[in-house]
Design a protein around this motif. Sequence first.
Motif, PDB file in Angstrom:
ATOM      1  N   ARG A  20       0.962  -1.103   0.108  1.00 25.11           N
ATOM      2  CA  ARG A  20       0.050   0.140  -0.214  1.00 25.11           C
ATOM      3  C   ARG A  20       0.819   1.376   0.059  1.00 25.11           C
ATOM      4  N   TRP A  23       2.949   2.957   3.185  1.00 27.74           N
ATOM      5  CA  TRP A  23       2.971   1.819   4.260  1.00 27.74           C
ATOM      6  C   TRP A  23       4.407   1.997   4.735  1.00 27.74           C
ATOM      7  N   LYS A  26       5.922   4.648   6.311  1.00 22.41           N
ATOM      8  CA  LYS A  26       6.037   5.120   7.720  1.00 22.41           C
ATOM      9  C   LYS A  26       6.472   4.216   8.707  1.00 22.41           C
ATOM     10  N   LEU A  27       6.939   2.993   8.295  1.00 26.08           N
ATOM     11  CA  LEU A  27       7.328   2.049   9.209  1.00 26.08           C
ATOM     12  C   LEU A  27       8.885   1.816   9.016  1.00 26.08           C
ATOM     13  N   TRP A  50       9.990  -6.004  10.807  1.00 26.08           N
ATOM     14  CA  TRP A  50       8.920  -5.585  11.898  1.00 26.08           C
ATOM     15  C   TRP A  50       8.990  -6.160  12.865  1.00 26.08           C
ATOM     16  N   GLU A  54       9.425  -4.594  16.746  1.00 23.81           N
ATOM     17  CA  GLU A  54       8.489  -4.996  17.796  1.00 23.81           C
ATOM     18  C   GLU A  54       9.223  -5.682  18.994  1.00 23.81           C
ATOM     19  N   ARG A  68       4.336   4.219  22.725  1.00 23.99           N
ATOM     20  CA  ARG A  68       4.319   4.925  21.691  1.00 23.99           C
ATOM     21  C   ARG A  68       4.348   4.082  20.377  1.00 23.99           C
ATOM     22  N   PHE A  69       4.202   4.858  19.119  1.00 25.86           N
ATOM     23  CA  PHE A  69       4.087   4.094  17.991  1.00 25.86           C
ATOM     24  C   PHE A  69       5.168   4.897  16.978  1.00 25.86           C
ATOM     25  N   ALA A  70       6.310   4.479  17.253  1.00 24.13           N
ATOM     26  CA  ALA A  70       7.537   5.316  16.504  1.00 24.13           C
ATOM     27  C   ALA A  70       8.416   4.014  15.944  1.00 24.13           C
TER      28      ALA A  70
ATOM     29  N   SER B  41      -0.699  -4.254  16.192  1.00 25.84           N
ATOM     30  CA  SER B  41       0.090  -3.148  15.841  1.00 25.84           C
ATOM     31  C   SER B  41       0.621  -2.847  14.476  1.00 25.84           C
ATOM     32  N   LEU B  44      -1.572  -0.479  12.859  1.00 20.04           N
ATOM     33  CA  LEU B  44      -1.627   0.991  13.358  1.00 20.04           C
ATOM     34  C   LEU B  44      -1.435   1.801  12.236  1.00 20.04           C
ATOM     35  N   VAL B  45      -0.367   1.413  11.341  1.00 22.54           N
ATOM     36  CA  VAL B  45       0.009   2.250  10.236  1.00 22.54           C
ATOM     37  C   VAL B  45      -1.139   2.340   9.288  1.00 22.54           C
ATOM     38  N   VAL B  48      -3.386   5.029  10.395  1.00 19.53           N
ATOM     39  CA  VAL B  48      -2.766   6.370  10.306  1.00 19.53           C
ATOM     40  C   VAL B  48      -2.964   6.633   8.673  1.00 19.53           C
ATOM     41  N   LEU B  49      -2.904   5.862   7.891  1.00 20.90           N
ATOM     42  CA  LEU B  49      -2.921   6.235   6.586  1.00 20.90           C
ATOM     43  C   LEU B  49      -4.173   6.370   6.041  1.00 20.90           C
ATOM     44  N   ILE B  59      -0.019  13.248   8.441  1.00 25.59           N
ATOM     45  CA  ILE B  59       0.182  12.866   9.952  1.00 25.59           C
ATOM     46  C   ILE B  59       1.815  12.752   9.977  1.00 25.59           C
ATOM     47  N   ASN B  61       5.785  11.853  11.599  1.00 21.00           N
ATOM     48  CA  ASN B  61       6.043  10.982  12.456  1.00 21.00           C
ATOM     49  C   ASN B  61       6.085  11.307  14.127  1.00 21.00           C
ATOM     50  N   MET B  64       2.442  10.828  14.740  1.00 20.65           N
ATOM     51  CA  MET B  64       2.049   9.223  14.714  1.00 20.65           C
ATOM     52  C   MET B  64       2.523   8.442  15.894  1.00 20.65           C
ATOM     53  N   GLU B  65       3.583   9.143  16.458  1.00 20.76           N
ATOM     54  CA  GLU B  65       4.197   8.285  17.619  1.00 20.76           C
ATOM     55  C   GLU B  65       3.152   8.384  18.788  1.00 20.76           C
ATOM     56  N   LEU B  68      -2.465   6.663  19.657  1.00 18.01           N
ATOM     57  CA  LEU B  68      -2.582   5.417  20.387  1.00 18.01           C
ATOM     58  C   LEU B  68      -4.079   5.449  20.851  1.00 18.01           C
TER      59      LEU B  68
END
Lengths: 175, 84
Positions: A20, A23, A26-27, A50, A54, A68-70, B41, B44-45, B48-49, B59, B61, B64-65, B68
């Motif tokens: 996507r 996608w 962002k990760l 990933w 994690e 957090r989601f970082a 998890s 989650l991305v 966000v998208l 959004i 980074n 995004m952090e 939640l």
Amino acid sequence: MIGNDIVDLACAARESNWQRRGWLQKLFTTAEQEYIHAAEIPAHIVWLLWSMKESAYKMAHRKDGISRFAPLQLVCTDVQLQPGTARGCVITASDYHYTSSRITPDFVHTLALEQNNSGSATVYISDSMEAATIPGYVVRKNDKGVPGLQHILTGNIRPVSISHHGRFAAIAYLD
Amino acid sequence: MEQQEYIDKLKPILAPYAKDQEALQRLTRDTSFIRDLKINSANLVDVVLDVEEAFDVEIDNESMEKMLTVGAAIDIVQAKQDAR
């Protein structure tokens, strides 16, 4: 400290479209994205990196308790891919998380530890939730949601990391 | 937009990823994506998208952090919309 993560590859293929637009960006860092695109089976590397992130995140969360989601602040480095296994290191602003992974046709599993020594931890991977228990121990979570294995008789608690995804459960604890 | 309008617009975005559909029906600002909705998890991305597309915002980074919970998502979207 310890962290572990399991990805059910069939479930991941159903639930996530890693192709996507936006996608991967962002990760994963640019270098990580290049590593994915250069791979023989890119999807396996997506889920390998990933699960490395994690498992390192779970280890960091156990230490500081901050949710957090970082994912871009967890940088995968030194990935050494062998048939069926991988070793690597996930770097954050403050710490190194040494990872060892298993890659099978069905799942990717990663264990993260402070030292580069996966022999100091025990990992159970099962395809049923019931088997993901350790005889003589119960799992207790503290107020931050961090789990521990408590001995039924002595009450002693040792660090444990638990991961579920799709058909699989994984439990890892320090010996 | 009122808070409830944001919540109503977020609900169908979260629906495909929420493993706990009851928690989804009771959605409030305090609802946690992972703890309450049991969203994986890795999804989650996607949240966000999807939020970026639905609200036409980008959004970053840093935002995004913190994304939640429902409340955090609303605050981030509002701040981005106000900045336009």
